[in-house]
Design an enzyme around this catalytic site. Sequence first.
Site, PDB file in Angstrom:
ATOM      1  N   LYS A 105       0.856  -1.187   0.000  1.00  0.00           N
ATOM      2  CA  LYS A 105       0.000   0.000   0.000  1.00  0.00           C
ATOM      3  C   LYS A 105       0.885   1.227   0.000  1.00  0.00           C
ATOM      4  CE  LYS A 105      -4.508   0.702   0.310  1.00  0.00           C
ATOM      5  NZ  LYS A 105      -5.559  -0.284   0.004  1.00  0.00           N
ATOM      6  N   GLY A 218     -18.042   7.398  -2.061  1.00  0.00           N
ATOM      7  CA  GLY A 218     -17.003   7.531  -3.083  1.00  0.00           C
ATOM      8  C   GLY A 218     -17.240   6.471  -4.140  1.00  0.00           C
ATOM      9  N   ASN A 219     -16.169   6.040  -4.791  1.00  0.00           N
ATOM     10  CA  ASN A 219     -16.320   5.068  -5.881  1.00  0.00           C
ATOM     11  C   ASN A 219     -17.062   3.809  -5.428  1.00  0.00           C
ATOM     12  OD1 ASN A 219     -15.902   3.839  -8.472  1.00  0.00           O
ATOM     13  ND2 ASN A 219     -14.238   2.665  -7.548  1.00  0.00           N
ATOM     14  N   ALA A 220     -16.578   3.174  -4.349  1.00  0.00           N
ATOM     15  CA  ALA A 220     -17.177   1.897  -3.925  1.00  0.00           C
ATOM     16  C   ALA A 220     -18.623   2.086  -3.465  1.00  0.00           C
ATOM     17  CB  ALA A 220     -16.333   1.271  -2.820  1.00  0.00           C
ATOM     18  N   GLY A 221     -18.884   3.118  -2.656  1.00  0.00           N
ATOM     19  CA  GLY A 221     -20.226   3.340  -2.125  1.00  0.00           C
ATOM     20  C   GLY A 221     -21.251   3.632  -3.223  1.00  0.00           C
TER      21      GLY A 221
END
Length: 415
Positions: A105, A218-221
């Site tokens: 990461k 965001g993207n995932a949500g």
Amino acid sequence: MKSYNSFAVQRAQTEEAAKILRLDDATTELLLHPQREIAFTMPVKMDDGSSRVFHGFRVQYNMARGPAKGGVRFHPDETADVVRALAGWMTWKTAVVDLPLGGGKGGVVCYPRDFSLREIEAISRAYIRAVAEHLGVDRDIPAPDVYTNPQTMAWMMDEYETIFRLHQPGMITDKPLQVGGTEGRRDATARGGVYAVREACAHYGVDPRGTYAVQGFGNAGQRAALLHQEILGGGTLVAVCDSRGGVYNPNGLDPKALVTHKLTTGSLAGFPDAEQIPSDDVLELDVDVLYPAALENAVNEHNAERVKARIVCELANGPTTPEADEILHERGVAVLPDILASAGGVIVSYFEMVQDSYRWFWEESVVHERLDKIITKAFHSVTGAVKDKNVRPRMGAMLVGVARVAEACKIRGWV
Ligand code: GLU
């Protein structure tokens, strides 16, 4: 309110798994620490002509099963320990879904909303210059994470290819399609989570067309809000929130309209036909499925008693503290742990690397089908471990992941 050290949380989980697996001391010691970490400064020229020094990190947690893999996060609260924790979770995540990859990461301490696009490009390129010799298809492959995206990846790939004077698109994933990206990567994290929810609903006897809520937009949500209805053939979205507030309507919110509102206005405020509620309230609603899709430690010992969801599908990394995990388990809440539920992203990243190496690209339906197969298989390995060892789901997933990494370390002769 207590503050949490995510690295301590990740280590507590790893230590518990190592104990149950009866790993020897050397293996445990190895798995509790990153194999390699790099911290650096990045001087960047800002639009007004001034220079500003940013702080960056890259942690390669474990590479026994393959090159390090994991995103780069741009966030003001980034610390070395947060990156270490996330790199550890990537290691268990790639192992639990059985990819030939390790875990890593990266991060830069910054708040991208404060900067122009040109400044973000300069930060992205500076990041690659600082770590270039440690990256590559056979070393370490970054991807997006919080506040980074395909455009960030394109700049990073270009900087890398400029330094080494070669084409190597597979050195980074979730790129735009035009420069070696894959179909189906943008919604992969959410899609994998919803596939896992489909399996969990059947396993735990929960109605897949019931109610759901999404914390973090965001993207995932955003993708989870949309895909839940598409994949499960229905369901009522009752609430969503981002870091600045939430919206609630027990009769249902339109996920498409919410995404459009967020993308055009930059926030959820002012969304019509909904009650505005504090962000944290979304975690405590009485729903069939809750998707935590924001940051670490959102569900902790202060609110776990009030979480009323039947299934918690962790699209964020590390959203539940160990204390909260126990509380949810005792209260009969089924947790789909992050290292399984959020693995869709890295699975399709792996597909992207494979396609880049062959320069031969798959249709979207092939990506979906292969992702579904991997997540479904991993879900059943985890429920198998839960049953065999009589542990909660997070520990089931950790046991599968940690055992695979420990085995690779042993076979290599490291321990
Ligand atoms: N940042 C994502 C994660 O936490 C994706 C990582 C990747 O695709 O390498 O899983």
